[in-house]
Design an enzyme around this catalytic site. Structure first.
Site, PDB file in Angstrom:
ATOM      1  N   HIS A 581      -4.864   2.101   0.194  1.00 49.60           N
ATOM      2  CA  HIS A 581      -3.446   2.404  -0.011  1.00 49.60           C
ATOM      3  C   HIS A 581      -3.202   3.909   0.177  1.00 49.60           C
ATOM      4  CE1 HIS A 581       0.521   2.038  -2.151  1.00 49.60           C
ATOM      5  NE2 HIS A 581       0.266   3.314  -2.337  1.00 49.60           N
ATOM      6  N   GLU A 582      -4.046   4.730  -0.439  1.00 49.46           N
ATOM      7  CA  GLU A 582      -3.858   6.181  -0.301  1.00 49.46           C
ATOM      8  C   GLU A 582      -4.024   6.615   1.152  1.00 49.46           C
ATOM      9  OE1 GLU A 582      -2.518   8.018  -2.539  1.00 49.46           O
ATOM     10  OE2 GLU A 582      -2.578   6.329  -3.918  1.00 49.46           O
ATOM     11  N   HIS A 585      -1.025   6.447   3.370  1.00 54.27           N
ATOM     12  CA  HIS A 585      -0.010   7.501   3.238  1.00 54.27           C
ATOM     13  C   HIS A 585      -0.089   8.503   4.385  1.00 54.27           C
ATOM     14  CE1 HIS A 585       1.381   5.889  -0.366  1.00 54.27           C
ATOM     15  NE2 HIS A 585       0.590   6.474  -1.218  1.00 54.27           N
ATOM     16  N   GLU A 634       5.981   2.577   0.175  1.00 57.64           N
ATOM     17  CA  GLU A 634       4.902   2.184  -0.732  1.00 57.64           C
ATOM     18  C   GLU A 634       4.509   0.730  -0.494  1.00 57.64           C
ATOM     19  OE1 GLU A 634       3.013   3.869  -2.770  1.00 57.64           O
ATOM     20  OE2 GLU A 634       4.029   5.788  -2.507  1.00 57.64           O
ATOM     21  N   ASP A 638       0.985  -0.833   0.491  1.00 56.26           N
ATOM     22  CA  ASP A 638       0.332  -1.939  -0.223  1.00 56.26           C
ATOM     23  C   ASP A 638      -0.200  -2.974   0.762  1.00 56.26           C
ATOM     24  OD1 ASP A 638       0.702  -0.965  -2.751  1.00 56.26           O
ATOM     25  OD2 ASP A 638       2.477  -2.174  -3.201  1.00 56.26           O
TER      26      ASP A 638
END
Ligand SMILES: *[C@@H]1O[C@H](CO)[C@@H](O)[C@H](O)[C@H]1NC(C)=O
Ligand SMILES: *[C@@H]1O[C@H](CO)[C@@H](O)[C@H](O)[C@H]1NC(C)=O
Ligand SMILES: *[C@@H]1O[C@H](CO)[C@@H](O)[C@H](O)[C@H]1NC(C)=O
Ligand SMILES: *[C@@H]1O[C@H](CO)[C@@H](O)[C@H](O)[C@H]1NC(C)=O
Ligand SMILES: *[C@@H]1O[C@H](CO)[C@@H](O)[C@H](O)[C@H]1NC(C)=O
Ligand SMILES: CC(=O)N[C@H]1CO[C@H](CO)[C@@H](O)[C@@H]1O
Length: 732
Positions: A581-582, A585, A634, A638
């Site tokens: 997930h990070e 980004h 976000e 996910d």
């Protein structure tokens, strides 16, 4: 149960190694090609013979072991860590819920109401810090550690704190020149009092001042001047009735403080009322962030001199110089001011008050200080503050917060003031070399899976793909703790400027000064690496855009999210999907309108819209609804995170043997993967995220899982159920 590092991974018996060998030969993994290639150098006949032999042996064992495998399946891991996790999953899940219709309840059903996974993890690991701090004699001799332990102990020594009562605080008030409510009183020098409050007592009554990154260059610090924070919301936003009640509660509180300090009730009442009036007037000058944003005036760069001209009531240079020593300031020093309009109006008000109500202004500053210092005072001050906060929550219709045990407060306080020491101790205890290397290995697998995935995305052109791949390879990863905490000899702190005692209040004040000086000094040194924004025991991972760094604190890489001895399914599903997930980004910019001109914009827009509709179609609990922007990004992260983590896990399954399951749960490894993914999100129905950038937990579970065909396959979901929709989006 002790879920620490000490429990070793389940010993891998010969049976198990063989069994996985079978899996391997069936899948014809690359590892197996190795021997064949080596034998190329040998004579042909021998090679043929060898090949035949190897093949028949493999075939025989495959057939034999395929059956063994079919009959027994992977065996459950029986280490304490695994048993603990199995029990945790059993306790949190609702086995009566249908996984295909409501996987959130299936995984998190009973996690209702109680605090979420992340919060529980945060509390648990504070109890780990407590264990460290309370284990007498477990620490190495050294001034730094000794001071940290002494501080914690004096925080826990409530007898001494009660015995000292308001005495230490009265002494502080004397040092400030006193006030006319109790004790001696010398005439007021406003600038001197303010300077002392800011530099010696950490209280900022009219504005906040702190060091932060320069907007133009994130590694250069600049002094920032921002709006103050008030104890109570006194802006006329609430209904008249509510705000009158808030006024009354606040007045009761200030009256209590004044009388606890020995003031005459009548006089206290008068000063408390005026203090509220000052706070209320200052509150009227505050403008919400959105309004300032809309005017395009989030901040302005001004020199000290310019600020002095615009807000003359404050002696800026001397106040800031005292606060930010050993930095040396001059009138031409640049400051970053967040709300100049507020500062101007504040200055006008202060000038007016100095002329007409000097004594009240002094009382106002001291009452504010007493509030700020309450955590370091005796129980009467703390009770008064707790009562105020509960009343305010009632009035603003927020649920009450349960009282926290003293040790949590003390652990947190010790953590703030002695972070370097606690970080090193925590890492030693909870993030040993085995956990460290397992976490790094997991991250590498996730990163590789992401790079592989980039190659198969339909909407990315080659150039963008190469760029994206470079970005992933250049990423700086901070695993567990900053370098200096992993190598304690680098970060040993002596805290030579910390003076503990005689009272707990004096200890706290000394720590406040020492901490500020440490922060200033650290900003003055050139620092090539990423500066951690969280403590190693924190549970929040993040991606820093300016440093192009991802940070995964050790507190997150703990049970129930991660353990080197867990089945891989758990580590990939929980910690792995957080890591992925990070990493997603990094690609935010590509997804924003115009962010990737070279991409197949049409296909990208189609997939983004598809995902937006996919999320919008979910029935949502409560008042929360879906709305684009950050929350959408976000959600995209996910979905991408789950996809990448699953891909990495499947590849691991193929290459390595010894996958286990969890005891007490009738779930296959893949099912455990998805269950662990969901477990991370078991944080109740309302988002714990302060900025609400994340979707509500059920959506964070159902959105990505229903986008993943493998989920439906492994849980045998009939077509058309919530988690097996008839069509899926193809963004990642
Ligand atoms: C969980 O919370 C929801 C909404 O607050 C409530 O309706 C439901 O009964 C709760 N379930 C359990 C098992 O407590
Ligand atoms: C006030 O000042 C006098 C003399 O300086 C001192 O003796 C006394 O203790 C002070 N009172 C308080 C409450 O501190
Ligand atoms: C600040 O003061 C000016 C001049 O008195 C006034 O026009 C302005 O509305 C005030 N700003 C706020 C936010 O109250
Ligand atoms: C504080 O100092 C500044 C700068 O010297 C001065 O302009 C101001 O009047 C002082 N404020 C008060 C209230 O004395
Ligand atoms: C959704 O977000 C957009 C822009 O971010 C905003 O204009 C719109 O009002 C929002 N809709 C709702 C229902 O909040
Ligand atoms: C998640 C985690 O590591 N929790 C631990 C925090 O500390 C307590 C006390 O040492 C342990 O029992 C938990 O397992």
């Amino acid at each position: 149960m002790e879920g620490g590092d000490k429990s070793e991974e389940e010993p891998r018996g010969p049976r198990q190694a063989l069994r996985m060998g079978t899996l391997q030969s069936q899948e014809n993994s690359p590892e197996e090609r190795l021997p064949t290639e080596r034998s190329r150098l040998r004579p042909t006949a021998r090679r043929v013979l060898m090949t035949v032999l190897v093949f028949s042996a493999l075939l025989a064992s495959s057939v034999l072991l395929f059956y063994t495998f079919r009959n027994c399946g992977p065996s459950p891991c029986q280490t304490p860590a695994c048993r603990d996790l199995g029990a945790r999953y059993l306790a949190s899940g609702d086995s009566g819920a249908a996984p295909c219709a409501d996987f959130f309840s299936f995984a998190c059903g009973r996690a209702n109401g109680t605090s979420g996974s992340f919060q529980a993890l945060a509390e648990e690991n504070k109890s780990r810090l407590r264990g460290i701090l309370e284990a007498q004699g477990s620490w190495h001799p050294g001034l730094g550690e000794e001071k940290a332990f002494q501080f914690y102990n004096s925080c826990m020594d409530t007898h001494a704190i009660e015995a000292a009562g308001a005495g230490p605080l009265r002494q502080v008030i004397e040092e400030l020149g006193g006030w006319c409510i109790s004790g001696n009183w010398t005439s007021l020098d406003f600038n001197r009092t303010l300077r002392l409050l800011m530099s010696q007592y950490g209280h900022f009554p009219f504005f906040r001042a702190y060091l932060g990154p320069h907007p133009a260059s994130s590694h250069t610090p600049v002094i920032q001047i921002d709006q103050p924070e008030f104890d109570v919301p006194l802006k006329q936003e609430q209904e008249q009735k509510v705000s009158a009640q808030i006024f009354r509660e606040y007045l009761t509180y200030l009256n209590q403080l004044g009388t606890l300090l020995g003031g005459d009730p009548g006089k206290v009442q008068e000063h408390a009322s005026l203090s509220i009036s000052i706070t209320s007037q200052l509150s009227q000058f505050l403008r919400p962030l959105e309004q300032r944003q809309a005017q395009g005036k989030l901040f302005q760069m001004v020199t000290v001199d310019q600020l002095q001209e615009m807000a003359p009531a404050i002696d800026w240079l001397s106040c800031l110089q005292a606060t930010f020593t050993p930095m040396s300031l001059s009138p031409s020093q640049t400051l970053m001011v967040h709300d100049l309009e507020y500062l101007k109006n504040m200055s006008r008000l202060v000038e007016e008050l100095v002329l007409t109500q000097r004594d009240f202004l002094q009382s106002h500053m001291i009452l504010g200080l007493v509030g700020t210092l309450s955590p370091a005072l005796d129980s009467k001050f703390q009770d008064a503050r707790r009562e105020l906060s509960q009343k305010l929550r009632e009035l603003t219709e927020q649920p009450p917060v349960p009282a926290r045990p003293r040790w949590i407060e003390c652990v947190e306080e010790t953590g703030v003031f002695f972070e370097p020491t606690l970080a090193a101790l925590y890492v030693q205890e909870a993030f040993g070399p085995r956990t460290q290397s397992a976490a790094m290995e997991l991250f590498t697998a996730i990163k590789d899976a992401l790079i592989t995935r980039l190659r198969s995305l339909s909407w990315v052109n080659k150039e963008t793909r190469d760029e994206a791949q470079d970005k992933v390879t250049q990423l700086q990863v901070e695993m567990g703790a900053p370098e200096w905490a992993l190598k304690p000899e680098l970060g040993r702190q002596e805290y030579s400027d910390v003076q503990l005692g005689p009272s707990f209040l004096q200890s706290v004040l000394s720590c406040v000064r020492s901490l500020r000086a440490r922060i200033v000094r650290s900003f003055l040194q050139p620092f090539p690496h990423h500066r951690w924004k969280v403590s190693p025991w924190a549970v929040s991972a993040y991606y820093s855009i300016p440093d192009h760094a991802v940070v995964f604190p050790a507190g997150l890489l703990q049970p129930p999210f991660f353990h080197p001895g867990y089945p891989r399914a758990v580590n990939f599903g929980a910690a792995g999907s957080i890591m992925a997930h990070e990493l997603m980004h990094i690609f935010y910019k590509l997804l924003l309108p115009g962010g990737c001109p070279a991409c197949d914009t049409h296909a990208l827009q189609r997939e983004l819209l598809c995902l937006e509709r996919h999320y919008a179609a979910f029935p949502l609990p409560g008042r929360s609804f879906f709305n684009g922007s950050r929350r959408f990004l976000e959600n995209v992260a996910d979905v991408g995170g789950l996809t990448i983590a699953l891909q990495a896990y499947n590849k691991r399954l193929l290459w390595h043997y010894g996958e286990t399951t969890l005891p007490g749960l009738d779930l296959s490894p893949q099912q455990i993967f998805f269950r662990s993914y969901a477990q991370v999100m078991c944080n109740g129905h309302s988002s714990q995220d302060p900025h609400h950038t994340h979707s509500p937990a059920p959506l964070r579970v159902h959105g990505p899982l229903s986008s993943t065909p493998a989920f439906a396959r492994h849980f045998r979901c009939p077509r058309g159920t919530l988690l097996n929709p008839s069509s899926r989006c193809q963004l990642w």
